[in-house]
Structure formats: structure tokens, C-alpha cells
Scaffold this active site. Structure first.
Site, PDB file in Angstrom:
ATOM      1  N   SER A  64     -26.251 -15.539  15.212  1.00  0.00           N
ATOM      2  CA  SER A  64     -26.050 -15.582  13.757  1.00  0.00           C
ATOM      3  C   SER A  64     -27.039 -16.466  13.009  1.00  0.00           C
ATOM      4  O   SER A  64     -27.058 -16.431  11.777  1.00  0.00           O
ATOM      5  CB  SER A  64     -24.629 -16.040  13.435  1.00  0.00           C
ATOM      6  OG  SER A  64     -23.738 -15.003  13.733  1.00  0.00           O
ATOM      7  N   VAL A 261     -23.469 -17.906  17.970  1.00  0.00           N
ATOM      8  CA  VAL A 261     -22.645 -17.999  19.176  1.00  0.00           C
ATOM      9  C   VAL A 261     -23.463 -18.144  20.465  1.00  0.00           C
ATOM     10  O   VAL A 261     -22.894 -18.347  21.531  1.00  0.00           O
ATOM     11  CB  VAL A 261     -21.638 -16.829  19.346  1.00  0.00           C
ATOM     12  CG1 VAL A 261     -20.508 -16.905  18.345  1.00  0.00           C
ATOM     13  CG2 VAL A 261     -22.325 -15.489  19.318  1.00  0.00           C
TER      14      VAL A 261
HETATM   15  N1  GLN Z   1     -23.830 -11.075  17.221  1.00  0.00           N
HETATM   16  C1  GLN Z   1     -22.684 -11.903  17.009  1.00  0.00           C
HETATM   17  C2  GLN Z   1     -21.523 -11.073  16.470  1.00  0.00           C
HETATM   18  O1  GLN Z   1     -21.755 -10.269  15.638  1.00  0.00           O
HETATM   19  C3  GLN Z   1     -23.022 -12.997  16.056  1.00  0.00           C
HETATM   20  C4  GLN Z   1     -21.864 -13.923  15.739  1.00  0.00           C
HETATM   21  C5  GLN Z   1     -22.251 -15.367  15.690  1.00  0.00           C
HETATM   22  O2  GLN Z   1     -23.296 -15.801  16.147  1.00  0.00           O
HETATM   23  N2  GLN Z   1     -21.355 -16.163  15.147  1.00  0.00           N
HETATM   24  O3  GLN Z   1     -20.415 -11.210  16.869  1.00  0.00           O
END
Ligand code: GLN
Length: 310
Positions: A64, A261
Site C-alpha cells: 500500500s 502490509v
Molecule cells: N495489496 C494489499 C491489499 O490490497 C495492500 C494492502 C496494504 O498494504 N495495506 O490487500
């Protein structure tokens, strides 16, 4: 050794002693394979240096954190019209929450939660296919880091494509509401790949310079986005960059920041530095546990919190 190098070494040593490192994300199977013991930190300063410690040259999945860069690109493409499709308020809900979308008529609260970032990916898809939109995002990341080696981790992208059912729910609901304007699978083909960009802390700190230095690659470098846009992305990072942990992050660290994440956090000390930290274990709201602690230490030792010293 410079004062900053000494601070980063102290932080890295303190983090190595931590026993509770949080939990690595496992809802994207490929991310669950990452060892929670990794730790890296890098700071790109106003005098053009990058100072780092730990595993700052090891690539990780930015996830993200990509959302602040795609937002910058979308604002350059579509300008203020972006704000008809996505809001600017903190959500107070988890990053992948569905609950507000129906009562808000399919308009996500802000561009840094998943729903909002999917709208931004949809904006970047206008007039071209997913491969070209992804190529434009990658070209932007390479331009602002001045590093052509940045790539997408295709194993992470396909892992998320196979398991991203919540993101599919968000995208399809927003297609019904008209906030997403393309085939949701095409929009997600952009979103999943932007999240799977792999970067090192050193590269991410370089990328964040556009937010630290009023849209420029360093204080005297090329202008990439307008100063007003850099300032506004910083304000969104401060209020929304850590989802339902944004208030706590402002309280603890006091800098605009965006988490992912994969365990990365980009933090901005406006006019002073762009900072990237990586530790894969997450706290209960999905933000890097040691990354946050490291940034809290750094803000305290440098006096960089936007709210004052101490
Ligand atoms: N690719 C992840 C998702 O869409 C990104 C979420 C994150 O980094 N908080 O769930």
C-alpha cells in the site's frame, strides 16, 4: 560516522533486541513466506545523501505504500476531478473495509484505503490497457528514484490475484456505483501489480523525496509534481496513511506516513528528509510494528515531528 548514521545504527540495534515483532501478513500467501527478522531503514536528506542501516538494500513488497505514488500520478493526469470519485477524510476502519461504501454511495473515504486506491488505479487506466497503465506507474517510480532497476514481483502479484476476493468485492461494488468505470478485473489487474512493486528502503526513501521537497527529486532537483500536490499528499498521509491506526501513528511518530502490509513505511519530514523503514511483522491494524517503533525513535532523536520537538 555522521550523527544520522549513528542514530540509524542505534535504532537498528534497539530493534534487533525486540522479541515481539508482530505478525507477517498471511492473507496474501506469498507474503507469509517472508522472514519476520528482517529490518532496514534509510533516510534521504536535504543535502542529497542517503544514509541507511540494517537491510536497507534488500527489496520488499511495497504494497500500500504504492498508493501515494499512484495518487500523485492520477492527480497529474486528471487533476482536481479525481476528488469527485474519492474523498479526503480518515475512514476509522481497516484498510480493506467494505462497510462504509454502500452508505457513502460507492465513493471511498480517501485514496489510501483499498477502495480509494482501486479508484485511483481505475483513473490511471483511462484510455489505455492495464499493461500500459502499469508500465506508466513503473516508469514514474524509476524516474523519481533515478533507478531503472525497480521491478514488479510477479509471484506476489499473482498470489494476490488468486486470493484478492475482498478487493474484488470492493471493485465490483464500485463498478455498480459508477466510481469504477472499467471492467473491475482490468482495474484490479493494475492495482494488484502496483502493490507488488518490489523496492529497497534506499529506493523508497529516494522516491519519497517528492513529498519531502515540495514535488522535487531533492531540494534542487527536477520538479515532478507541484508543491501544492506534494503538500496535499502529505496531509492525506498524516490523516489516513495508517488506516484505523492513523491517529495512533500521528500520536507516536508525528510525521506524514504511509504503511504497507509488506511491512514497509514511508515517512516524510517536510523540508528535511524522506525516510523508509521495513520490518515485515505487523501490529493488529496491519502496520509494521517495529517500523513504527523505529520511526518514533527517529522522530524523537531528530526533533522532526511536525508537531514540535520533545
Ligand atoms: N495489496 C494489499 C491489499 O490490497 C495492500 C494492502 C496494504 O498494504 N495495506 O490487500
Amino acid at each position: 560516522m555522521t550523527a544520522m548514521a549513528a542514530i540509524l545504527d542505534r535504532i537498528t540495534a534497539a530493534m534487533a533486541r525486540e522479541i515481539d515483532r508482530g505478525r507477517v501478513a498471511d492473507y496474501i500467501p506469498e507474503l507469509s513466506k517472508v522472514d519476520p527478522r528482517h529490518f532496514g531503514i534509510a533516510v534521504a536528506t536535504a543535502d542529497g545523501r542517503v544514509i541507511s542501516a540494517g537491510e536497507a538494500a534488500r527489496p520488499f513488497s511495497i504494497q500500500s505504500v504504492s498508493k501515494v505514488f499512484t495518487l500523485s500520478l492520477a492527480l497529474e493526469c486528471l487533476g482536481e476531478a479525481c476528488w469527485q470519485r474519492v474523498g479526503r477524510e480518515p475512514s476509522g476502519d481497516p484498510f480493506n473495509s467494505i462497510v462504509q461504501l454502500e452508505s457513502d454511495n460507492g465513493i471511498p473515504r480517501n485514496p489510501l484505503i483499498n477502495a480509494g486506491a482501486i479508484v485511483v488505479s481505475d483513473i490511471l487506466l483511462a484510455g489505455r490497457g492495464p499493461d500500459d497503465a502499469v508500465a506508466a506507474i513503473l516508469a514514474f517510480m524509476r524516474r523519481i528514484t533515478e533507478d531503472d532497476s525497480i521491478e514488479i514481483d510477479s509471484a506476489v502479484a499473482s498470489s494476490e490475484r488468486k486470493t484478492g476476493f475482498r478487493n474484488r468485492a470492493l471493485a465490483h461494488f464500485m463498478r455498480a456505483a459508477g466510481t469504477v468505470t472499467h471492467d473491475p478485473e482490468q482495474t484490479l489487474a493494475v492495482y494488484f501489480r502496483q502493490c507488488a512493486i518490489a523496492m529497497t528502503c534506499e529506493q523508497l526513501a529516494l522516491a519519497g523525496r517528492i513529498f519531502a521537497f515540495a514535488g522535487r527529486i531533492g531540494p534542487t532537483g527536477e520538479t515532478i509534481i507541484t508543491p501544492a500536490r506534494a503538500r496535499r499528499v502529505n496531509s492525506l498521509m498524516l490523516t489516513c496513511g495508517h488506516y484505523d491506526g492513523s491517529g495512533q501513528f500521528a500520536f507516536d511518530v508525528g510525521l506524514p506516513g504511509k504503511s504497507g502490509v509488506g511491512g514497509g513505511i514511508l515517512a516524510i519530514a517536510p523540508g528535511k528528509a524522506s525516510i523508509a523503514v521495513w520490518s515485515p511483522g505487523l501490529n493488529t491494524v496491519g502496520n509494521s510494528q517495529l517500523g513504527t517503533m523505529a520511526l518514533e525513535m527517529l522522530a524523537r532523536e531528530t526533533g522532526w515531528s511536525v508537531f514540535g520537538e520533545g
